[in-house]
Each structure stands twice: as C-alpha cells, then as structure tokens.
Motif scaffolding. Structure first.
Motif, PDB file in Angstrom:
ATOM      1  N   MET A   1       0.843  -1.172   0.000  1.00  0.00           N
ATOM      2  CA  MET A   1       0.000   0.000   0.000  1.00  0.00           C
ATOM      3  C   MET A   1       0.893   1.242   0.000  1.00  0.00           C
ATOM      4  N   ALA A   2       0.557   2.196  -0.806  1.00  0.00           N
ATOM      5  CA  ALA A   2       1.355   3.407  -0.948  1.00  0.00           C
ATOM      6  C   ALA A   2       1.206   4.329   0.264  1.00  0.00           C
ATOM      7  N   LYS A   3       2.127   5.237   0.371  1.00  0.00           N
ATOM      8  CA  LYS A   3       2.168   6.179   1.490  1.00  0.00           C
ATOM      9  C   LYS A   3       0.874   7.000   1.596  1.00  0.00           C
ATOM     10  N   ILE A   4       0.361   7.468   0.495  1.00  0.00           N
ATOM     11  CA  ILE A   4      -0.857   8.285   0.504  1.00  0.00           C
ATOM     12  C   ILE A   4      -2.051   7.471   0.984  1.00  0.00           C
ATOM     13  N   GLU A   5      -2.185   6.246   0.499  1.00  0.00           N
ATOM     14  CA  GLU A   5      -3.294   5.394   0.928  1.00  0.00           C
ATOM     15  C   GLU A   5      -3.220   5.108   2.428  1.00  0.00           C
ATOM     16  N   LYS A   6      -2.024   4.848   2.941  1.00  0.00           N
ATOM     17  CA  LYS A   6      -1.853   4.615   4.383  1.00  0.00           C
ATOM     18  C   LYS A   6      -2.254   5.852   5.182  1.00  0.00           C
ATOM     19  N   ALA A   7      -1.866   7.022   4.698  1.00  0.00           N
ATOM     20  CA  ALA A   7      -2.203   8.268   5.393  1.00  0.00           C
ATOM     21  C   ALA A   7      -3.714   8.512   5.378  1.00  0.00           C
ATOM     22  N   GLY A  65     -22.042   3.769   4.264  1.00  0.00           N
ATOM     23  CA  GLY A  65     -20.832   4.131   3.541  1.00  0.00           C
ATOM     24  C   GLY A  65     -20.986   5.419   2.776  1.00  0.00           C
ATOM     25  N   MET A  66     -19.863   6.072   2.557  1.00  0.00           N
ATOM     26  CA  MET A  66     -19.868   7.322   1.798  1.00  0.00           C
ATOM     27  C   MET A  66     -18.527   7.529   1.113  1.00  0.00           C
ATOM     28  N   ASP A  67     -18.528   8.416   0.141  1.00  0.00           N
ATOM     29  CA  ASP A  67     -17.307   8.824  -0.531  1.00  0.00           C
ATOM     30  C   ASP A  67     -16.825  10.120   0.111  1.00  0.00           C
ATOM     31  N   ILE A  68     -15.550  10.165   0.465  1.00  0.00           N
ATOM     32  CA  ILE A  68     -14.956  11.352   1.079  1.00  0.00           C
ATOM     33  C   ILE A  68     -13.771  11.783   0.226  1.00  0.00           C
ATOM     34  N   VAL A  69     -13.701  13.069  -0.061  1.00  0.00           N
ATOM     35  CA  VAL A  69     -12.647  13.614  -0.904  1.00  0.00           C
ATOM     36  C   VAL A  69     -11.433  13.987  -0.049  1.00  0.00           C
ATOM     37  N   PHE A  70     -10.251  13.674  -0.585  1.00  0.00           N
ATOM     38  CA  PHE A  70      -8.979  14.047   0.045  1.00  0.00           C
ATOM     39  C   PHE A  70      -8.125  14.779  -0.973  1.00  0.00           C
ATOM     40  N   MET A  71      -7.358  15.739  -0.494  1.00  0.00           N
ATOM     41  CA  MET A  71      -6.412  16.448  -1.339  1.00  0.00           C
ATOM     42  C   MET A  71      -5.022  16.198  -0.769  1.00  0.00           C
ATOM     43  N   ALA A  72      -4.033  16.139  -1.636  1.00  0.00           N
ATOM     44  CA  ALA A  72      -2.663  15.867  -1.203  1.00  0.00           C
ATOM     45  C   ALA A  72      -1.729  17.001  -1.614  1.00  0.00           C
ATOM     46  N   PRO A  73      -1.811  18.140  -0.897  1.00  0.00           N
ATOM     47  CA  PRO A  73      -0.851  19.203  -1.198  1.00  0.00           C
ATOM     48  C   PRO A  73       0.496  18.882  -0.556  1.00  0.00           C
ATOM     49  N   GLU A  74       1.522  18.931  -1.340  1.00  0.00           N
ATOM     50  CA  GLU A  74       2.882  18.645  -0.895  1.00  0.00           C
ATOM     51  C   GLU A  74       2.944  17.333  -0.118  1.00  0.00           C
ATOM     52  N   GLU A  75       3.362  17.336   1.141  1.00  0.00           N
ATOM     53  CA  GLU A  75       3.480  16.104   1.923  1.00  0.00           C
ATOM     54  C   GLU A  75       2.272  15.854   2.819  1.00  0.00           C
ATOM     55  N   ASP A  76       1.298  16.737   2.821  1.00  0.00           N
ATOM     56  CA  ASP A  76       0.125  16.621   3.675  1.00  0.00           C
ATOM     57  C   ASP A  76      -1.006  15.906   2.955  1.00  0.00           C
ATOM     58  N   ILE A  77      -1.932  15.359   3.756  1.00  0.00           N
ATOM     59  CA  ILE A  77      -3.178  14.808   3.237  1.00  0.00           C
ATOM     60  C   ILE A  77      -4.278  15.562   3.962  1.00  0.00           C
ATOM     61  N   ILE A  78      -5.212  16.130   3.215  1.00  0.00           N
ATOM     62  CA  ILE A  78      -6.282  16.931   3.810  1.00  0.00           C
ATOM     63  C   ILE A  78      -7.626  16.295   3.484  1.00  0.00           C
TER      64      ILE A  78
END
Length: 121
Positions: A1-7, A65-78
């Motif tokens: 699993m990639a870093k973003i998915e883990k976060a 269940g629901m869909d939730i949006v995430f954004m990945a600016p630089e090293e953060d996950i929002i």
C-alpha cells in the motif's frame, strides 16, 4: 500500500472510529477503497483522491458508507471539510453488499470485518 493510501486510512480511522467501554459500543472503519480521480486539481494544482469508506457499529448488523474527498498538497493529506454533513450514499446495507459497493471502485485497500475494540467485562 502506498504512502498516501496509508495516510488516508489513518485519517479515516482517527475521524470515524471510537469505542465506549462503559456501554460496549464501538464504531470502526470496516472497509476503504481509494481512487485517484485527478492528477491535479484545476484550482490548487494538488492531487485529488476519493476514499469510499464503510463504517460498522457494534449494535447493528447493518453498515453505512460514503465517498470522502482528500487532497494531497505537498506532503500533507487533507480531508474534505464538513464531510460529516453529507448523507451516506450507502445506507443500512449488509456487510456483504457493502463489500460489493467498495469493489466497484478498483478493489479494497483496507478491510476490518471484526470489531477491533475489546469489550468490557
């Protein structure tokens, strides 16, 4: 699993999971599917992800269940602001049906079928 998915999974667990040992009530993330929907947001230029998440409670055989949006600016996950105000897209379904719903978006990244919290004696 990639870093973003883990976060993303870590954030979902922090936001959605809890337990009350006094009442033996628990809520946990049953399953998560993550899909990158855009390499770059048109306004900010940041990658956009959708996490399809199913939540289970200890007091019901049904899940939401629901869909939730995430954004990945630089090293953060929002996480999407006010995601908790949205009505679940998948309401009151069975665990089996929720797994099918998760699979509609290219597989499952995380699955926790059993309650991860200990019951109080």
């Amino acid at each position: 699993m990639a870093k973003i998915e883990k976060a993303i999974i870590k954030i979902l667990k922090e936001e959605l999971e809890f337990t009350n040992k006094g009442t033996n009530y628990s809520q946990w993330v049953l399953g998560v599917n993550i899909n990158k929907i855009s390499a770059k947001d048109k306004v900010t230029g940041n990658p956009i992800y959708i996490a399809r998440v199913v939540v289970k409670t200890s007091d019901s055989p049904y899940v939401d269940g629901m869909d939730i949006v995430f954004m990945a600016p630089e090293e953060d996950i929002i996480i999407e602001a006010k995601y908790y105000e949205k009505t679940p897209e998948f309401q009151g379904g069975t665990v089996e049906d929720s797994i099918e719903w998760l699979m509609k978006m290219n597989g499952i990244y995380y699955l926790q079928l059993d309650n991860p919290f200990e019951k109080a004696d």
